[in-house]
Write an enzyme that holds these catalytic residues in place. Structure first.
Site, PDB file in Angstrom:
ATOM      1  N   LYS A   1     -57.751 -35.669 -23.505  1.00  0.00           N
ATOM      2  CA  LYS A   1     -58.077 -37.100 -23.525  1.00  0.00           C
ATOM      3  C   LYS A   1     -59.534 -37.302 -23.933  1.00  0.00           C
ATOM      4  O   LYS A   1     -59.858 -38.158 -24.769  1.00  0.00           O
ATOM      5  CB  LYS A   1     -57.834 -37.725 -22.141  1.00  0.00           C
ATOM      6  CG  LYS A   1     -56.364 -37.872 -21.790  1.00  0.00           C
ATOM      7  CD  LYS A   1     -56.149 -38.300 -20.341  1.00  0.00           C
ATOM      8  CE  LYS A   1     -54.649 -38.323 -20.030  1.00  0.00           C
ATOM      9  NZ  LYS A   1     -54.333 -38.628 -18.627  1.00  0.00           N
TER      10      LYS A   1
ATOM     11  N   ASP B   1     -54.921 -47.009 -17.563  1.00  0.00           N
ATOM     12  CA  ASP B   1     -53.628 -46.386 -17.246  1.00  0.00           C
ATOM     13  C   ASP B   1     -52.538 -47.443 -17.049  1.00  0.00           C
ATOM     14  O   ASP B   1     -51.351 -47.122 -17.103  1.00  0.00           O
ATOM     15  CB  ASP B   1     -53.733 -45.603 -15.929  1.00  0.00           C
ATOM     16  CG  ASP B   1     -53.937 -44.112 -16.123  1.00  0.00           C
ATOM     17  OD1 ASP B   1     -53.417 -43.575 -17.116  1.00  0.00           O
ATOM     18  OD2 ASP B   1     -54.592 -43.497 -15.272  1.00  0.00           O
TER      19      ASP B   1
ATOM     20  N   GLN C   1     -57.327 -39.089 -13.053  1.00  0.00           N
ATOM     21  CA  GLN C   1     -56.186 -38.233 -13.362  1.00  0.00           C
ATOM     22  C   GLN C   1     -55.369 -37.955 -12.108  1.00  0.00           C
ATOM     23  O   GLN C   1     -55.910 -37.608 -11.059  1.00  0.00           O
ATOM     24  CB  GLN C   1     -56.682 -36.916 -13.997  1.00  0.00           C
ATOM     25  CG  GLN C   1     -55.576 -35.988 -14.478  1.00  0.00           C
ATOM     26  CD  GLN C   1     -54.802 -36.534 -15.671  1.00  0.00           C
ATOM     27  OE1 GLN C   1     -55.298 -37.371 -16.430  1.00  0.00           O
ATOM     28  NE2 GLN C   1     -53.585 -36.075 -15.842  1.00  0.00           N
TER      29      GLN C   1
HETATM   30  N1  GUN Z   1     -50.977 -37.533 -14.722  1.00  0.00           N
HETATM   31  C1  GUN Z   1     -49.924 -37.356 -15.552  1.00  0.00           C
HETATM   32  N2  GUN Z   1     -49.860 -38.368 -16.450  1.00  0.00           N
HETATM   33  C2  GUN Z   1     -50.898 -39.199 -16.177  1.00  0.00           C
HETATM   34  C3  GUN Z   1     -51.354 -40.401 -16.766  1.00  0.00           C
HETATM   35  O1  GUN Z   1     -50.786 -40.943 -17.726  1.00  0.00           O
HETATM   36  N3  GUN Z   1     -52.461 -40.954 -16.209  1.00  0.00           N
HETATM   37  C4  GUN Z   1     -53.083 -40.392 -15.137  1.00  0.00           C
HETATM   38  N4  GUN Z   1     -54.144 -41.010 -14.643  1.00  0.00           N
HETATM   39  N5  GUN Z   1     -52.678 -39.283 -14.569  1.00  0.00           N
HETATM   40  C5  GUN Z   1     -51.584 -38.681 -15.096  1.00  0.00           C
END
Ligand code: GUN
Length: 283
Positions: free
Chosen positions: A50, A117, A94
């Site tokens: 990311k 998110d 995350q």
């Molecule tokens: N863990 C797995 N997928 C995601 C996501 O799309 N966002 C976040 N914050 N954590 C994750």
């Protein structure tokens, strides 16, 4: 006839290119902060990807790493600082978080207008009432893939396997808003195979390696596989048994190289949207 394989990497690359071009034309750099608590190796890979993608697209991006024993109050304090920081347009914590931290408390602490998110209850509520919101990245990426693959959605029977807050539930809203007739199936559904066989569009998001077999898929259906799992023999596989499914589906996403890259591209898109809206621009 073998299914057309939908190239998520290529679709995501084009979306990232469009976002980067828009960022390059701005008089400021949209700011993204990704927070990682602890040492979960899978989270490490996701967060790095990311951050790299955000920097490559011209964002002001940084990852903030906290130790696994960070107190919930300390994490909430950090989120509070990011909420107030004018240089920050998007905040992503995350998941999963260590078990001593209440995920809900952290998700609820992020300012809804910086919640790239799309997990905050305000954004979930706005989406379910068809108002302007930040839409969760993975379901948003799935919709991009369906459109790019030319899948006809109005009137289609869509089946979503899985009812998670992150994928299944927002997926239901988005497919409904695209005029599909939507069924959400899950672990307590009586006959999963029968439900799946009715689908023109099948979205698998259950986190069970290769659970969906070839004969669960109606001839010609569009199959989007959200799962990323390790099979017992160590391969990276989706929720769909790809080698079987490819002989039944009309179009299908691979794992890896399907939905995964789209999630990151949509995070960039959401961060750009958040940055523009916070400045009174964008829709
Ligand atoms: N863990 C797995 N997928 C995601 C996501 O799309 N966002 C976040 N914050 N954590 C994750």
């Amino acid at each position: 006839m073998a299914a057309r394989v939908i190239d998520g990497k290529a679709v995501a690359g084009r979306l990232r290119g469009r976002v980067a071009a828009r960022v390059a034309a701005l008089p400021f750099r949209p700011g993204l902060r990704v927070v990682r608590v602890g040492d979960d190796p899978a989270s490490g890979v996701y967060v790095r990807n990311k951050d790299r993608a955000a920097l490559a697209a011209g964002f002001d991006s940084a990852t903030l790493r906290l130790p696994a024993d960070t107190a919930e109050a300390a994490l909430l304090d950090l989120v509070g600082e990011l909420n107030e920081d004018p240089a920050v347009d998007g905040i992503l914590v995350q998941l999963p978080l260590p078990p001593h931290i209440r995920q809900e408390a952290v998700v609820d602490a992020v300012r809804p207008d910086k919640d790239v998110d799309g997990f905050h209850p305000v954004n979930a509520g706005l989406l379910s009432t068809r108002q302007r919101s930040l839409v969760p990245c993975t379901p948003k990426g799935v919709m991009h893939l369906l459109r790019e693959a030319g899948v006809a959605l109005p009137g289609a029977r869509a089946v979503v396997l899985g009812r998670s807050q992150i994928v299944g539930r927002p997926m239901l809203q988005l497919l409904l808003d695209a005029d599909c007739t939507v069924t959400v199936a899950h672990s307590r559904t009586r006959d999963l195979r029968a439900e799946c066989r009715r689908a023109d569009v099948l979205i698998a998001a259950v986190g069970r390696p290769e659970m969906v077999r070839g004969d669960w898929i109606a001839p010609g259906a569009a199959v989007i596989d959200v799962g990323i799992n390790r099979s017992p023999d160590g391969r990276l596989v989706g929720d769909v048994a790809f080698a079987e499914a490819v002989g039944h589906a009309g179009a299908i996403t691979p794992v890896p190289g399907g939905v995964g890259p789209m999630t990151i591209a949509c995070l960039l898109e959401n961060t750009l949207i958040a940055a523009l809206r916070r400045r009174g621009e964008g829709s």
